[in-house]
Design an enzyme around this catalytic site. Structure first.
Site, PDB file in Angstrom:
ATOM      1  CG  HIS A 107       4.950   5.217  -5.396  1.00  0.00           C
ATOM      2  ND1 HIS A 107       5.446   4.555  -6.494  1.00  0.00           N
ATOM      3  CD2 HIS A 107       5.539   4.627  -4.321  1.00  0.00           C
ATOM      4  CE1 HIS A 107       6.309   3.647  -6.118  1.00  0.00           C
ATOM      5  NE2 HIS A 107       6.385   3.654  -4.784  1.00  0.00           N
ATOM      6  CD  GLN A 114      10.129  -7.664  -2.679  1.00  0.00           C
ATOM      7  OE1 GLN A 114      10.018  -7.498  -1.480  1.00  0.00           O
ATOM      8  NE2 GLN A 114       9.442  -6.967  -3.569  1.00  0.00           N
ATOM      9  N   GLY A 159       0.828  -1.215   0.000  1.00  0.00           N
ATOM     10  CA  GLY A 159       0.000   0.000   0.000  1.00  0.00           C
ATOM     11  C   GLY A 159       0.854   1.253   0.000  1.00  0.00           C
ATOM     12  N   GLY A 180       4.867   4.506  -9.354  1.00  0.00           N
ATOM     13  CA  GLY A 180       5.689   3.325  -9.633  1.00  0.00           C
ATOM     14  C   GLY A 180       4.851   2.060  -9.511  1.00  0.00           C
ATOM     15  CG  HIS A 181       3.175   0.868  -5.705  1.00  0.00           C
ATOM     16  ND1 HIS A 181       3.259   1.912  -4.815  1.00  0.00           N
ATOM     17  CD2 HIS A 181       3.930  -0.131  -5.184  1.00  0.00           C
ATOM     18  CE1 HIS A 181       4.025   1.559  -3.786  1.00  0.00           C
ATOM     19  NE2 HIS A 181       4.456   0.326  -3.990  1.00  0.00           N
ATOM     20  CD  GLN A 222       7.167  -7.424   3.798  1.00  0.00           C
ATOM     21  OE1 GLN A 222       6.421  -8.284   3.347  1.00  0.00           O
ATOM     22  NE2 GLN A 222       7.663  -6.456   3.037  1.00  0.00           N
ATOM     23  CE  LYS A 234      13.003   2.375  -4.906  1.00  0.00           C
ATOM     24  NZ  LYS A 234      12.865   1.804  -3.599  1.00  0.00           N
TER      25      LYS A 234
HETATM   26  P1  AMP Z   1       5.990  -2.308  -1.933  1.00  0.00           P
HETATM   27  O1  AMP Z   1       4.585  -1.900  -1.692  1.00  0.00           O
HETATM   28  O2  AMP Z   1       6.978  -1.269  -1.551  1.00  0.00           O
HETATM   29  O3  AMP Z   1       6.290  -3.685  -1.424  1.00  0.00           O
HETATM   30  O4  AMP Z   1       6.122  -2.415  -3.521  1.00  0.00           O
HETATM   31  C1  AMP Z   1       5.282  -3.242  -4.268  1.00  0.00           C
HETATM   32  C2  AMP Z   1       5.905  -3.497  -5.612  1.00  0.00           C
HETATM   33  O5  AMP Z   1       6.108  -2.262  -6.304  1.00  0.00           O
HETATM   34  C3  AMP Z   1       7.282  -4.175  -5.505  1.00  0.00           C
HETATM   35  O6  AMP Z   1       7.361  -5.221  -6.473  1.00  0.00           O
HETATM   36  C4  AMP Z   1       8.243  -3.040  -5.815  1.00  0.00           C
HETATM   37  O7  AMP Z   1       9.461  -3.482  -6.384  1.00  0.00           O
HETATM   38  C5  AMP Z   1       7.425  -2.215  -6.810  1.00  0.00           C
HETATM   39  N1  AMP Z   1       7.899  -0.834  -6.867  1.00  0.00           N
HETATM   40  C6  AMP Z   1       8.188  -0.019  -5.818  1.00  0.00           C
HETATM   41  N2  AMP Z   1       8.641   1.171  -6.264  1.00  0.00           N
HETATM   42  C7  AMP Z   1       8.651   1.108  -7.619  1.00  0.00           C
HETATM   43  C8  AMP Z   1       9.025   2.022  -8.660  1.00  0.00           C
HETATM   44  N3  AMP Z   1       9.484   3.239  -8.398  1.00  0.00           N
HETATM   45  N4  AMP Z   1       8.894   1.620  -9.950  1.00  0.00           N
HETATM   46  C9  AMP Z   1       8.410   0.371 -10.230  1.00  0.00           C
HETATM   47  N5  AMP Z   1       8.051  -0.529  -9.305  1.00  0.00           N
HETATM   48  C10 AMP Z   1       8.168  -0.171  -8.013  1.00  0.00           C
END
Ligand code: AMP
Length: 286
Positions: A34, A155, A31, A36-37, A61, A151
């Site tokens: 942004h 992982q 959650g 990127g997500h 985690q 990113k």
């Molecule tokens: P998180 O909610 O931080 O666990 O991120 C969820 C997914 O979004 C993970 O697979 C991240 O690698 C991906 N993610 C986070 N930031 C970016 C970004 N700037 N561009 C592309 N994917 C992203």
């Protein structure tokens, strides 16, 4: 967009879709979404009939309970953003749906060969928590595609290994990092960067690009030294700047001994910890 909060309702719904031959792409998140997500959601849309996103702040985690408590949960805003990207289903489970009473929380595969470096060293137990929750989510959603971001390079390597070890049919698809105009990788943490420090926040990306530029003329250890210096000079506190094998994540001392190499960095800017990476040596095509 339909929102499911229970495993039973989601499983029942997806089972019906599967019987009709519909394919599914799944994007797990914590959650605080942004853009990127959202690029992952759009990519998922291009791969499958049904796009499922999840928002679950997974306690297993987080190695620091304060971090878990502080993790932002702006779910109203997240739901609004997801509605704009044509996500079909949001899975937003409470904790007891993922880890019901009596559920034995166990790490599903051995990932120790990937956790002795970088984030694995700095955040003990983090990746064990990640594989535990991703396995649980894959069991629930049973997607054809799992979408993750470059990113979080370490992982995605670890999840790829888990999928192979478990012999799952799910295909892991990686999407490149979305960046701000100045190169700073988008992250939910960026909002916490002190505005006075924001102008230098893109130094991580600058240094990573410098690593690509220096690769033909410097040794890996020289590159690490020069790039770390660039970052330190702008006031960052570096945890690591590492040239790593793109598949095994182990440190690189000779460019020629690795098919693919990635430069990874973690550093503190004020009280915000940032990570980023770029591919320095792409895999040779065959
Ligand atoms: P998180 O909610 O931080 O666990 O991120 C969820 C997914 O979004 C993970 O697979 C991240 O690698 C991906 N993610 C986070 N930031 C970016 C970004 N700037 N561009 C592309 N994917 C992203």
């Amino acid at each position: 967009m339909q929102v499911f909060t229970t495993v039973d309702q989601l499983s029942f719904h997806l089972e019906k879709k599967r019987k009709k031959g519909r394919s599914t792409a799944f994007v797990p998140t914590l959650g605080a979404l942004h853009h990127g997500h959202l690029t992952l959601m759009t990519y998922a849309r291009s791969l499958a009939d049904i796009v499922v996103a999840s928002i679950f702040v997974n306690p297993t985690q987080f190695n620091d309970p304060k971090d878990l408590e502080k993790y932002p949960r702006p779910w109203g805003h997240d739901i609004h953003l997801l509605c704009t990207t044509m996500v079909d289903i949001l899975f937003l489970p409470p904790e007891h749906e993922i880890y019901p009473a009596g559920y034995k929380i166990e790490v599903p595969v051995n990932i120790s060969r990937f956790t002795n470096v970088m984030e694995g060293l700095k955040r003990p137990g983090h990746f064990e928590g990640v594989v535990t929750v991703v396995k649980r989510l894959l069991d629930i959603v049973q997607p054809d595609y799992l979408i993750m971001g470059q990113k979080d390079y370490q992982q995605q390597v670890i999840i790829g290994s888990m999928i192979r070890q478990l012999k799952r049919q799910t295909q892991l698809s990686i999407h490149p990092t979305l960046r701000d105009q100045d190169g700073l990788a988008l992250s939910s943490r960026n909002a916490r960067i002190d505005p006075a420090l924001r102008p230098v926040a893109n130094t991580l990306f600058m240094a990573l690009k410098k690593a690509v530029e220096l690769q033909p003329i410097c040794s890996p250890s020289e590159v690490e030294k020069i790039c770390s210096g660039i970052i330190r000079d702008q006031g960052f506190h570096i945890e690591y700047f590492t040239l790593a094998d793109g598949l095994t994540l182990q440190p690189v001392s000779d460019w020629n001994q690795h098919d693919t190499i990635v430069a990874c960095v973690a550093a503190w800017l004020g009280d915000v910890r940032l990570i980023d990476n770029v591919i320095v040596k792409p895999p040779t095509a065959f």
